[in-house]
Scaffold this motif. Structure first.
Motif, PDB file in Angstrom:
ATOM      1  N   GLY A 172      37.937  28.035  60.919  1.00 14.29           N
ATOM      2  CA  GLY A 172      38.362  26.774  60.196  1.00 14.29           C
ATOM      3  C   GLY A 172      38.528  27.043  58.506  1.00 14.29           C
ATOM      4  O   GLY A 172      39.674  26.568  58.090  1.00 14.29           O
ATOM      5  N   LEU A 230      48.270  32.295  61.160  1.00 12.60           N
ATOM      6  CA  LEU A 230      47.825  30.891  61.424  1.00 12.60           C
ATOM      7  C   LEU A 230      47.801  30.678  63.075  1.00 12.60           C
ATOM      8  O   LEU A 230      46.744  29.896  63.697  1.00 12.60           O
ATOM      9  N   ALA A 231      48.653  30.963  63.726  1.00 16.29           N
ATOM     10  CA  ALA A 231      48.676  31.043  65.300  1.00 16.29           C
ATOM     11  C   ALA A 231      47.419  31.735  65.837  1.00 16.29           C
ATOM     12  O   ALA A 231      46.912  31.226  66.833  1.00 16.29           O
ATOM     13  N   SER A 267      40.424  30.015  67.724  1.00 16.95           N
ATOM     14  CA  SER A 267      39.536  28.727  67.769  1.00 16.95           C
ATOM     15  C   SER A 267      39.568  28.149  69.186  1.00 16.95           C
ATOM     16  O   SER A 267      38.379  27.639  69.671  1.00 16.95           O
ATOM     17  N   ALA A 268      40.656  28.178  69.653  1.00 16.12           N
ATOM     18  CA  ALA A 268      40.586  27.316  71.063  1.00 16.12           C
ATOM     19  C   ALA A 268      40.030  28.093  72.047  1.00 16.12           C
ATOM     20  O   ALA A 268      39.149  27.554  72.850  1.00 16.12           O
ATOM     21  N   GLN A 291      44.456  29.986  65.360  1.00 21.67           N
ATOM     22  CA  GLN A 291      44.334  28.814  66.194  1.00 21.67           C
ATOM     23  C   GLN A 291      44.097  28.968  67.547  1.00 21.67           C
ATOM     24  O   GLN A 291      43.325  28.222  68.393  1.00 21.67           O
ATOM     25  N   THR A 292      44.526  30.166  68.123  1.00 26.34           N
ATOM     26  CA  THR A 292      44.201  30.701  69.490  1.00 26.34           C
ATOM     27  C   THR A 292      42.967  31.278  69.681  1.00 26.34           C
ATOM     28  O   THR A 292      42.273  30.872  70.559  1.00 26.34           O
ATOM     29  N   GLU A 302      41.783  29.031  58.368  1.00 30.29           N
ATOM     30  CA  GLU A 302      42.918  28.313  58.586  1.00 30.29           C
ATOM     31  C   GLU A 302      43.279  27.349  57.614  1.00 30.29           C
ATOM     32  O   GLU A 302      44.494  27.531  57.328  1.00 30.29           O
ATOM     33  N   ASP A 303      42.188  26.754  57.012  1.00 34.07           N
ATOM     34  CA  ASP A 303      42.658  26.069  55.670  1.00 34.07           C
ATOM     35  C   ASP A 303      43.151  26.756  54.791  1.00 34.07           C
ATOM     36  O   ASP A 303      43.956  26.252  53.949  1.00 34.07           O
ATOM     37  N   ARG A 349      46.755  27.428  55.304  1.00 36.38           N
ATOM     38  CA  ARG A 349      47.589  26.111  55.299  1.00 36.38           C
ATOM     39  C   ARG A 349      47.819  25.596  53.671  1.00 36.38           C
ATOM     40  O   ARG A 349      48.556  25.343  53.219  1.00 36.38           O
TER      41      ARG A 349
END
Length: 466
Positions: free
Chosen positions: A124, A197-198, A204-205, A201-202, A127-128, A131
């Motif tokens: 996280g 970023l992608a 993290s999921a 997110q993957t 990712e932040d 962003r």
């Protein structure tokens, strides 16, 4: 004179700004408003990585607590658990061994949950960061995307196709030579950021899916342990009236005691079950001292293999010989070690471990439960007599699942932590609202550092976890 001529040849179609080669405006392009970057003096200070990670862990932990409340076992799973408990051999030894195995599995799952929590927080934060970087460069990225769009609308003329437009081709070549390298660099950087970023997110999921499965397994193991505790209670229950009388008497003694030493002394002299169990344990300890060298060697081999007699009523091995062999009673993060400042101007007499809500607490070593209940500012507390003049103090739990006078084995579940930190003198100045377990080792009535007894994987530098 050449440069003005070239500029005139462009038909005043563009303006080049050396500080930013991407601020290129064509005659046919609509005017664009680009936010100018803030001056260095007005820039906000960079975020503190440690504080950012800590805040993200708090946010992740809150999300996981909400998730855990939404997970429930199916009726088929509950029935399977009940059938598995019913199929157990109904003996004290088998049920207690099943309890120890269940506690070990549950602690392993709780460690996995803590690791997943840390991974999600780290992902996280990364990712932040991406962003935030994209947000800070939004003005520059807007110019790059606008330039690419304009080039797509007005591609440079092909000299071989339209040989009459040689001058326009030269102009385009000069323009592209000046700005394309910079545009390509920023475009590649943007593409890399979006790919990262992608990927985050993957990841993290996937971690969340794995964590959900682990939390479900942990809830299942928690239910199994509840059933085993109920079965164990049936097998070991004495006269209910006697137990209730002992409980009231121990509460009276705890109210009168002024220190741990006086509490232990009063319990061993005035509570029948504790007195009898302590006498039996001392006798067993004395018998162990009379063993031959060969018998001691066999006992040591058993200690190394971890398969001692499950019918024993005294510690299987001298406590002093168990250094670097004990596991922490809970899965968690060490916040404070023996000798650290305790927030009151004194040194801590024990260690403090932060856990997740409803974490199981197990016995670090074989021992006689000298006390189990509330004691002054310690809150809910358990004192184990582990032999050789050692006592282990555990406090800060929410629910105690043992009683005084009972001999417990290493790894046997003793209690469960609550949902929040218990306010007590042993947890002052801790910047966390997580449940905290206080652990104190005492030798002949004096606190000692417990670090030499823990396994290498359980030792670590204390840190604040806000």
């Amino acid at each position: 004179m050449i440069l003005p001529a070239i500029a005139a040849g462009f038909g005043a179609a563009l303006v080049v700004i050396p500080a930013n080669p991407f601020s290129v405006q064509a005659q046919d392009a609509a005017p664009e408003v680009v936010q100018s970057p803030a001056s260095p003096a007005a820039e906000a200070p960079p975020p503190d990585p440690a504080a950012e990670l800590s805040a993200k862990r708090d946010q992740t932990r809150a999300e996981l607590e909400t998730l855990s409340k939404s997970i429930s076992l199916s009726s088929d799973k509950v029935n399977d658990l009940q059938r598995s408990i019913a199929s157990l051999e109904k003996s004290t030894q088998s049920v207690r061994q099943a309890l120890i195995d269940s506690a070990a599995r549950r602690k392993g799952l709780e460690k996995q949950i803590l690791e997943s929590e840390k991974k999600l927080a780290d992902l996280g934060v990364k990712e932040d960061g991406i962003r935030r970087s994209l947000h800070e460069r939004r003005g520059l990225l807007a110019e790059v995307l606008a330039a690419l769009q304009r080039m797509g609308r007005n591609p440079p003329p092909a000299l071989l196709v339209t040989p009459d437009d040689a001058l326009a081709s030269v102009r385009s070549a000069i323009l592209l030579g000046a700005v394309v390298p910079g545009i390509r660099k920023e475009t590649d950087k943007l593409a890399a950021d979006l790919a990262s970023l992608a990927a985050l997110q993957t990841a993290s999921a996937a971690e969340k899916a794995s964590l959900t499965a682990t939390m479900t397994d942990n809830i299942e193991e928690e239910r199994r342990m509840d059933l085993l505790l109920a079965e164990n209670d049936k097998l070991s229950r004495s006269n209910a009236a006697e137990l209730e009388a002992e409980k009231k008497r121990s509460e009276e003694l705890a109210g009168k005691a002024t220190s741990l030493e006086s509490l232990v002394a009063s319990m061993e002299s005035e509570i029948a079950s504790v007195r009898e169990a302590a006498a039996a344990a001392r006798q067993a300890e004395e018998n162990r001292r009379l063993l031959t060298d060969e018998q001691r060697a066999q006992a040591k081999a058993l200690a190394e293999s971890g398969v001692p007699d499950k019918n024993r009523i005294a510690p299987a091995y001298p406590f002093g010989e168990l250094k670097a062999k004990l596991e922490l009673p809970v899965a968690g993060d060490i916040l404070r070690q023996f000798g650290d400042a305790d927030g009151t101007g004194h040194e801590a007499m024990g260690m403090t471990v932060a856990t997740n809500p409803e974490t199981v607490v197990t016995a670090p070593a074989d021992g006689l439960v000298v006390f189990a209940g509330a004691f002054r500012s310690y809150g809910q507390m358990i004192i184990l007599d582990t032999g050789d003049g050692y006592h282990l103090v555990l406090s800060g739990m929410d629910t105690i699942n043992t009683r005084q006078g009972k001999f417990v084995f290493s790894g046997e579940p003793l209690a469960v932590m609550g949902a929040k930190r218990v306010a007590s003198a042993t947890a002052l100045a801790l910047e966390t609202d997580r449940p905290t377990l206080y652990i104190e080792f005492r030798k002949d009535g004096k606190p000692v550092d417990s670090r030499p007894w823990w396994t290498a994987k359980d030792t670590g530098k204390a840190r604040n976890d806000s």
